[in-house]
Design a protein around this motif. Structure first.
Motif, PDB file in Angstrom:
ATOM      1  N   GLY A   3       0.835  -0.978  -0.056  1.00 37.81           N
ATOM      2  CA  GLY A   3       0.024   0.167  -0.061  1.00 37.81           C
ATOM      3  C   GLY A   3       0.857   1.240   0.056  1.00 37.81           C
ATOM      4  N   VAL A   4       1.431   1.495  -1.256  1.00 35.90           N
ATOM      5  CA  VAL A   4       2.502   2.528  -1.196  1.00 35.90           C
ATOM      6  C   VAL A   4       1.900   3.916  -0.543  1.00 35.90           C
ATOM      7  CG1 VAL A   4       4.069   3.773  -2.728  1.00 35.90           C
ATOM      8  CG2 VAL A   4       3.810   1.278  -3.158  1.00 35.90           C
ATOM      9  N   SER A   5       0.771   4.377  -1.442  1.00 42.76           N
ATOM     10  CA  SER A   5       0.275   5.580  -0.697  1.00 42.76           C
ATOM     11  C   SER A   5      -0.797   5.092   0.399  1.00 42.76           C
ATOM     12  CB  SER A   5      -0.426   6.152  -2.268  1.00 42.76           C
ATOM     13  OG  SER A   5      -1.327   5.313  -2.580  1.00 42.76           O
ATOM     14  N   LEU A   6      -0.897   4.065   0.520  1.00 40.83           N
ATOM     15  CA  LEU A   6      -1.883   4.024   1.937  1.00 40.83           C
ATOM     16  C   LEU A   6      -1.271   3.668   3.046  1.00 40.83           C
ATOM     17  CD1 LEU A   6      -4.698   2.092  -0.017  1.00 40.83           C
ATOM     18  CD2 LEU A   6      -4.445   4.659   0.123  1.00 40.83           C
ATOM     19  N   ALA A   7      -0.183   3.116   3.049  1.00 45.68           N
ATOM     20  CA  ALA A   7       0.254   2.530   4.380  1.00 45.68           C
ATOM     21  C   ALA A   7       1.751   3.276   4.736  1.00 45.68           C
ATOM     22  CB  ALA A   7       0.646   0.977   4.034  1.00 45.68           C
ATOM     23  N   PHE A 150       2.446  -6.283 -14.384  1.00 49.77           N
ATOM     24  CA  PHE A 150       1.097  -5.529 -15.184  1.00 49.77           C
ATOM     25  C   PHE A 150       0.226  -5.354 -13.833  1.00 49.77           C
ATOM     26  CE2 PHE A 150      -3.593  -6.352 -16.204  1.00 49.77           C
ATOM     27  CZ  PHE A 150      -3.609  -5.294 -17.044  1.00 49.77           C
ATOM     28  N   LEU A 151      -0.015  -6.301 -13.108  1.00 54.86           N
ATOM     29  CA  LEU A 151      -0.759  -6.266 -11.740  1.00 54.86           C
ATOM     30  C   LEU A 151      -0.528  -5.467 -10.817  1.00 54.86           C
ATOM     31  CD1 LEU A 151      -1.996 -10.072 -11.441  1.00 54.86           C
ATOM     32  CD2 LEU A 151      -3.276  -8.252 -12.121  1.00 54.86           C
ATOM     33  N   LEU A 152       1.011  -5.301 -10.626  1.00 53.00           N
ATOM     34  CA  LEU A 152       1.534  -4.317  -9.821  1.00 53.00           C
ATOM     35  C   LEU A 152       1.238  -2.942 -10.061  1.00 53.00           C
ATOM     36  CD1 LEU A 152       3.233  -4.001  -7.184  1.00 53.00           C
ATOM     37  CD2 LEU A 152       5.155  -4.566  -8.150  1.00 53.00           C
ATOM     38  N   SER A 153       1.580  -2.818 -11.434  1.00 50.67           N
ATOM     39  CA  SER A 153       1.162  -1.515 -11.889  1.00 50.67           C
ATOM     40  C   SER A 153      -0.099  -1.021 -11.776  1.00 50.67           C
ATOM     41  CB  SER A 153       1.547  -1.390 -13.391  1.00 50.67           C
ATOM     42  OG  SER A 153       2.902  -1.674 -13.728  1.00 50.67           O
ATOM     43  N   PHE A 154      -1.222  -1.795 -11.998  1.00 56.69           N
ATOM     44  CA  PHE A 154      -2.392  -1.501 -11.711  1.00 56.69           C
ATOM     45  C   PHE A 154      -2.622  -1.352 -10.082  1.00 56.69           C
ATOM     46  CE2 PHE A 154      -5.114  -2.351 -15.606  1.00 56.69           C
ATOM     47  CZ  PHE A 154      -5.819  -1.375 -15.354  1.00 56.69           C
ATOM     48  N   GLN A 155      -2.048  -2.053  -9.222  1.00 60.24           N
ATOM     49  CA  GLN A 155      -2.175  -1.726  -7.856  1.00 60.24           C
ATOM     50  C   GLN A 155      -1.634  -0.641  -7.345  1.00 60.24           C
ATOM     51  OE1 GLN A 155      -0.304  -5.068  -5.351  1.00 60.24           O
ATOM     52  NE2 GLN A 155      -0.176  -3.376  -3.785  1.00 60.24           N
ATOM     53  N   ILE A 156      -0.669  -0.166  -8.101  1.00 62.02           N
ATOM     54  CA  ILE A 156       0.173   1.217  -7.590  1.00 62.02           C
ATOM     55  C   ILE A 156      -0.824   2.507  -8.102  1.00 62.02           C
ATOM     56  CG2 ILE A 156       1.928   2.744  -7.720  1.00 62.02           C
ATOM     57  CD1 ILE A 156       3.479   0.291  -7.917  1.00 62.02           C
ATOM     58  N   LEU A 175      -8.147  -2.996   1.374  1.00 70.94           N
ATOM     59  CA  LEU A 175      -8.423  -4.167   0.522  1.00 70.94           C
ATOM     60  C   LEU A 175      -7.657  -4.379  -0.849  1.00 70.94           C
ATOM     61  CD1 LEU A 175     -12.128  -5.134   1.154  1.00 70.94           C
ATOM     62  CD2 LEU A 175     -10.211  -6.464   1.994  1.00 70.94           C
ATOM     63  N   VAL A 176      -7.120  -2.964  -1.350  1.00 72.17           N
ATOM     64  CA  VAL A 176      -6.632  -2.788  -2.451  1.00 72.17           C
ATOM     65  C   VAL A 176      -5.384  -3.711  -2.565  1.00 72.17           C
ATOM     66  CG1 VAL A 176      -5.579  -1.524  -4.357  1.00 72.17           C
ATOM     67  CG2 VAL A 176      -7.689  -0.760  -3.183  1.00 72.17           C
ATOM     68  N   PRO A 177      -4.297  -3.600  -1.662  1.00 74.49           N
ATOM     69  CA  PRO A 177      -3.109  -4.148  -1.781  1.00 74.49           C
ATOM     70  C   PRO A 177      -3.365  -5.736  -1.314  1.00 74.49           C
ATOM     71  CG  PRO A 177      -3.187  -2.737   0.164  1.00 74.49           C
ATOM     72  CD  PRO A 177      -4.133  -2.383  -0.671  1.00 74.49           C
ATOM     73  N   LEU A 178      -4.323  -6.001  -0.665  1.00 73.07           N
ATOM     74  CA  LEU A 178      -4.765  -7.261  -0.093  1.00 73.07           C
ATOM     75  C   LEU A 178      -5.301  -8.102  -1.451  1.00 73.07           C
ATOM     76  CD1 LEU A 178      -4.815  -9.191   2.545  1.00 73.07           C
ATOM     77  CD2 LEU A 178      -7.246  -8.396   2.681  1.00 73.07           C
ATOM     78  N   LEU A 179      -6.127  -7.550  -2.056  1.00 74.32           N
ATOM     79  CA  LEU A 179      -6.641  -8.385  -3.426  1.00 74.32           C
ATOM     80  C   LEU A 179      -5.559  -8.657  -4.462  1.00 74.32           C
ATOM     81  CD1 LEU A 179     -10.124  -6.487  -3.888  1.00 74.32           C
ATOM     82  CD2 LEU A 179      -9.793  -9.014  -2.829  1.00 74.32           C
ATOM     83  N   TYR A 180      -4.555  -7.374  -4.627  1.00 73.04           N
ATOM     84  CA  TYR A 180      -3.880  -7.621  -5.721  1.00 73.04           C
ATOM     85  C   TYR A 180      -2.707  -8.412  -5.296  1.00 73.04           C
ATOM     86  CZ  TYR A 180      -5.864  -4.217  -8.913  1.00 73.04           C
ATOM     87  OH  TYR A 180      -6.538  -3.680 -10.073  1.00 73.04           O
ATOM     88  N   THR A 181      -2.173  -8.452  -3.988  1.00 74.40           N
ATOM     89  CA  THR A 181      -1.265  -9.353  -3.491  1.00 74.40           C
ATOM     90  C   THR A 181      -1.555 -10.629  -3.632  1.00 74.40           C
ATOM     91  OG1 THR A 181      -0.183  -7.422  -1.918  1.00 74.40           O
ATOM     92  CG2 THR A 181       0.286  -9.760  -1.654  1.00 74.40           C
ATOM     93  N   VAL A 182      -2.764 -11.004  -3.191  1.00 77.70           N
ATOM     94  CA  VAL A 182      -3.254 -12.355  -3.303  1.00 77.70           C
ATOM     95  C   VAL A 182      -3.032 -12.876  -4.687  1.00 77.70           C
ATOM     96  CG1 VAL A 182      -5.301 -14.056  -3.012  1.00 77.70           C
ATOM     97  CG2 VAL A 182      -4.654 -12.428  -1.337  1.00 77.70           C
ATOM     98  N   ARG A 183      -3.620 -12.206  -5.509  1.00 78.52           N
ATOM     99  CA  ARG A 183      -3.814 -12.483  -6.975  1.00 78.52           C
ATOM    100  C   ARG A 183      -2.301 -12.865  -7.468  1.00 78.52           C
ATOM    101  NH1 ARG A 183      -4.670 -15.841 -10.594  1.00 78.52           N
ATOM    102  NH2 ARG A 183      -4.059 -15.308 -12.476  1.00 78.52           N
TER     103      ARG A 183
END
Length: 278
Positions: A3-7, A150-156, A175-183
């Motif tokens: 969660g770069v901008s959230l955490a 690709f998924l990490l770019s979308f997560q950020i 839940l944003v980093p959680l969902l993307y990290t699991v995938r």
């Protein structure tokens, strides 16, 4: 990538070495100045991560059109965005309160260093690996690492977008980093399979080919280790509970204030009625 901008946020504790004062306004001014100095110090590190946001948009467009990302991973950001929007409307609506700082987890200097390591291992080195694969004509390396990137770019991008919107409550943001990290862990497992099982070296390989081969293997292992630790040791046990704690605390404060306002209004009405009776 937790969660770069959230955490990530600088600590806002007052400097204990400064001289204490009894003037409340002066004390608040000193604390505000210290917070601004701490934010400026952290901004040099974490603000540099936001500089890559426009480049990430370009990478996503290229990856989407390249045919290197599987259909499931192409659809996943749309599904995650729709799910987050539904949660923000139905399950965890925002309280309508705007905060000076959108961060959920107040990270220490060591934690910011941990995030920078994750950005390097998860973003910059895989990007170098993909670009190096293009330069070397190694289509296998490009195809194995591109879905994760690709998924990490979308997560950020998603984290940066929702961090400035009051529409999303802390649980939805968490839940944003959680969902993307699991995938992405499943995607990294496929990456591991590609570089450790499906890819082999010729018997007469040169040293640079051997170094490239082991760089790809080591990078896949490093990503699996980092994001597994990030998921099971930070996001689930610390980051997500902190988001729910903040959300329900804010809800209770709002309900308490509404109850107090109703009580005050009832008392004022009763007093006004008593005056009329007199």
């Amino acid at each position: 990538m937790s969660g770069v901008s959230l955490a990530v946020a600088p600590r806002s504790e007052p400097d204990r070495t400064t001289t204490s004062t009894t003037d409340p306004q002066q004390k608040r001014a000193q604390i505000h100045q210290q917070q601004m100095q701490q934010q400026a110090a952290a901004g040099g590190v974490m603000g540099s991560l936001r500089v890559i946001e426009l480049q990430l948009v370009a990478f996503i467009m290229v990856f989407s059109a390249s045919g290197l990302v599987p259909l499931l991973d192409l659809v996943f950001p749309a599904f995650a965005s729709a799910y987050l929007l539904a949660l923000s409307r139905l399950a965890f609506p925002a309280h309508g309160k705007i905060y000076e700082s959108p961060e959920i987890f107040q990270g220490s200097r060591m934690f910011r260093f941990y995030v920078v390591i994750g950005t390097t291992v998860g973003l910059f080195l895989p990007l170098a690996y993909v670009l190096g694969g293009f330069a070397r004509g190694d289509e296998h390396a490009v195809r194995s690492a591109t879905p994760h990137l690709f998924l990490l770019s979308f997560q950020i991008l998603t984290e940066n977008i929702i961090s400035g919107l009051s529409l999303f409550s802390p649980p939805v943001r968490a839940l944003v980093p959680l969902l993307y990290t699991v995938r992405r862990i499943f995607v990294i497992l496929d990456w591991m399979k590609d570089v450790w099982i499906n890819k082999t070296l010729p018997a007469n390989a040169e040293f640079k080919d051997v170094a490239w081969y082991w760089f790809g293997r080591g990078l896949a292992v490093a990503n699996l280790l980092y994001f597994s630790v990030n998921l099971f040791c930070f996001l689930i046990p610390r980051f997500l509970p902190r988001a729910f704690e903040r959300y329900f605390k804010e809800r209770d404060e709002i309900h308490a204030k509404m109850t107090e306002d109703k009580r005050s209004a009832a008392m004022n009405t009763s007093q006004h009625a008593d005056k009329k009776a007199d």
